[in-house]
Design an enzyme around this catalytic site. Structure first.
Site, mmCIF file in Angstrom:
data_model
loop_
_atom_site.group_PDB
_atom_site.id
_atom_site.type_symbol
_atom_site.label_atom_id
_atom_site.label_comp_id
_atom_site.label_asym_id
_atom_site.label_seq_id
_atom_site.Cartn_x
_atom_site.Cartn_y
_atom_site.Cartn_z
ATOM 1 N N SER A 130 0.831 -1.210 0.000
ATOM 2 C CA SER A 130 0.000 0.000 0.000
ATOM 3 C C SER A 130 0.857 1.247 0.000
ATOM 4 C CB SER A 130 -0.906 0.016 1.229
ATOM 5 O OG SER A 130 -1.643 1.214 1.250
ATOM 6 N N LYS A 190 -4.694 -6.343 3.985
ATOM 7 C CA LYS A 190 -4.642 -5.247 3.001
ATOM 8 C C LYS A 190 -6.070 -4.841 2.596
ATOM 9 C CE LYS A 190 -3.097 -2.435 -0.269
ATOM 10 N NZ LYS A 190 -4.109 -2.297 -1.259
ATOM 11 N N HIS A 193 -7.506 -2.883 5.342
ATOM 12 C CA HIS A 193 -6.901 -1.542 5.256
ATOM 13 C C HIS A 193 -7.686 -0.679 4.267
ATOM 14 C CE1 HIS A 193 -4.488 1.181 2.791
ATOM 15 N NE2 HIS A 193 -3.849 1.516 3.891
ATOM 16 N N ASN A 194 -7.961 -1.236 3.104
ATOM 17 C CA ASN A 194 -8.676 -0.454 2.091
ATOM 18 C C ASN A 194 -10.092 -0.114 2.542
ATOM 19 O OD1 ASN A 194 -6.357 -1.140 0.686
ATOM 20 N ND2 ASN A 194 -7.425 -1.199 -1.258
ATOM 21 N N GLU A 197 -9.843 2.622 4.868
ATOM 22 C CA GLU A 197 -9.547 3.822 4.065
ATOM 23 C C GLU A 197 -10.848 4.434 3.518
ATOM 24 O OE1 GLU A 197 -6.493 3.064 1.056
ATOM 25 O OE2 GLU A 197 -7.718 4.159 -0.383
#
Ligand code: 2AM
Length: 489
Positions: A130, A190, A193-194, A197
């Site tokens: 990322s 990940k 995480h997105n 976000e």
């Protein structure tokens, strides 16, 4: 041909190229390969000119140039291209060699590929990378998972090229990269995480919306607010870029942000996070609202039509602007805590379901730098897990408990005023609704269970009987006495 290569990277789009240059900067010899082989020569003649990067014109040549165990990293389009390259590589590499997928693969694919590659005697890593193009070049956040035996061979390279942050506990410089867990754990983290976000961005957009329509502020005025926020507990990459975006002028000197069409796109990782949460039964309501908000934004024509049918009324907030701004900051901060608490609940459930040993504090440290959600806030999460590695919920950590308590008044004030004034705040309000639900010892699900038992004989448990004992009532006085055990609603 001498085996001098430390690692090969396949895929010379920008991310692949930048990772190679980053590895080169850190003293590694990288072998570069691409399906369209002409791009290898282009890369060597331009971006990689003067570096020690070696070009390979076939996979065989690439393999021959690598030290053993060979490390081959795919930076190609997610989906079929990854499977196709794995298949080709299995015919060329040897047992013990390592295939790494650094693309945005779905974690379920990574689970499958790890098993498959291991069944052939090789090792597999699926890793989140990322930080975009700039991160890849200067220091990304790297979240590797897969075959644990592969990690020691990849660790020196990944930790060298990753972003570095200061550990809030020890004061030491730490790389934003550590082993995440088995199978698809790296890509799962990940993906989460997105999702987070998406939530962070939506929260900022709602704060902006309230300041714009509720307080009548100009982009320049909001720029000043975000500048100030970026010096406190909200300090983060997303607040920082929002500050800069609000100051940016178009060619005619007008704020550029006002000229950008209000329809958001998405690539799918937020959606995947929500789908996974539904499967695991974990309420990540804030991320879900963030995904749906993008969907609503995309219905531009319908919204324009509806705005004529239901025209907006006065949306101005009465009262002191400065105080409102402070309330909005607190509402944003509390909601952000909820979002991360939900994200961690999701990862905990996934770890249990898929059998991963996730390192929760390590994940916070990996996100602390290099990636889009990097913030000082993640340092607090790292501290919370350092203090108590078995922390079941972030909201129960003393720091976050205190933070939420100090924000609730403002949070309720902002959400209720936005609702009264017709400014949509789906993320801020769902966070509050979740918080109120989560802290309720008794919810109205007793009535829900009664309804289910009424129409479907689904049975219920009683407050005055031990858990696990199920009852059925003949609510209408007619019909059978048989409980439903065969289907669920
Ligand atoms: P290309 O340059 O040959 O198109 C990002 O698109 C990267 O993924 C590029 O390196 C691209 O290679 C590669 N890629 C995309 N689709 C692919 C496919 N079906 N097979 C192999 N590589 C592919």
């Amino acid at each position: 041909m001498e085996a001098v290569g430390d690692i090969a990277v396949i895929g010379l789009a920008v991310m692949g190229q930048n990772l190679i240059l980053n590895m080169n900067d850190h003293g590694f010899t990288v072998v570069a390969y691409n399906r369209t082989v002409s791009k290898v020569d282009d890369f060597l003649a331009n971006e990689a000119k003067g570096t020690r990067v070696i070009g390979a014109h076939s996979l065989q040549e690439m393999a021959a140039l690598l030290k053993k165990p060979r490390r081959v990293m795919l930076m190609v389009k997610a989906g079929k291209p990854v499977d196709e390259f794995i298949e080709q590589l299995l015919g060329i590499l040897e047992p013990g060699d390592i295939i790494i997928d650094g693309g945005n693969s779905l974690f379920e694919d990574t689970i499958r590929r790890t098993k498959y590659v291991e069944s052939k005697g090789l090792l597999y890593i699926g890793t989140g990378v990322s930080g975009g193009e700039e991160g890849a070049r200067r220091g990304p956040s790297i979240m590797p998972g897969g075959s644990p035996a592969a990690w020691p061979h990849v660790k020196p390279i990944f930790q060298a090229i990753a972003a570095k942050v200061t550990d809030p506990q020890t004061g030491a410089e730490e790389p934003c990269c550590d082993w995440v867990g088995e199978g698809g754990a790296g890509h799962y983290v990940k993906m989460t995480h997105n999702g987070i976000e998406y939530g962070d961005m939506q929260l900022i957009c709602e704060a902006y919306h309230i300041m714009k329509d509720g307080l009548g502020m100009t982009p320049d005025e909001m720029h000043e607010v975000f500048k100030e926020w970026n010096e406190g507990e909200l300090k983060s990459y997303l607040i920082e870029i929002t500050r800069d975006i609000l100051a940016k002028k178009d060619d005619d000197g007008q704020p550029l942000v006002d000229k950008i069409l209000d329809t958001a796109g998405q690539k799918g990782t937020g959606k995947w996070t929500v789908i996974s949460s539904q499967e695991l039964g974990i309420p990540i309501t804030l991320i879900a609202e963030a995904v749906y908000s993008r969907c609503v934004s995309a219905m531009k024509d319908q919204r324009v039509e509806a705005s004529k049918v239901f025209p907006p009324s006065n949306s101005r907030f009465a009262g002191d602007r400065k105080r409102w701004i402070d309330d909005i900051r607190k509402a944003l901060y509390a909601s952000k805590i909820i979002s991360y608490a939900q994200g961690y609940m999701l990862m905990r459930a996934a770890a249990e379901h898929y059998g991963w040993n996730l390192n929760y504090g390590g994940i916070a440290l990996m996100w602390r730098g290099g990636c889009i959600i990097r913030s000082v806030f993640l340092g607090e999460i790292k501290k919370a897990f350092d203090k108590n590695p078995n922390l079941t919920n972030l909201l129960l950590d003393p720091f976050f408990k205190k933070a939420i308590k100090s924000c609730t008044r403002s949070w309720r004030k902002v959400v209720s005023m936005a609702v009264r004034k017709g400014i949509p705040v789906p993320a801020l309000s769902t966070a509050l609704a979740f918080f109120d639900g989560f802290r309720s010892a008794r919810l109205p699900a007793n009535l829900l269970q009664a309804q289910r038992d009424y129409f479907g004989a689904h049975t219920y448990e009683r407050v005055d009987a031990p858990r696990g004992q199920f009852f059925h009532t003949n609510w209408t006085g007619h019909g059978g006495r048989v409980a439903s055990g065969t289907y669920t609603v």
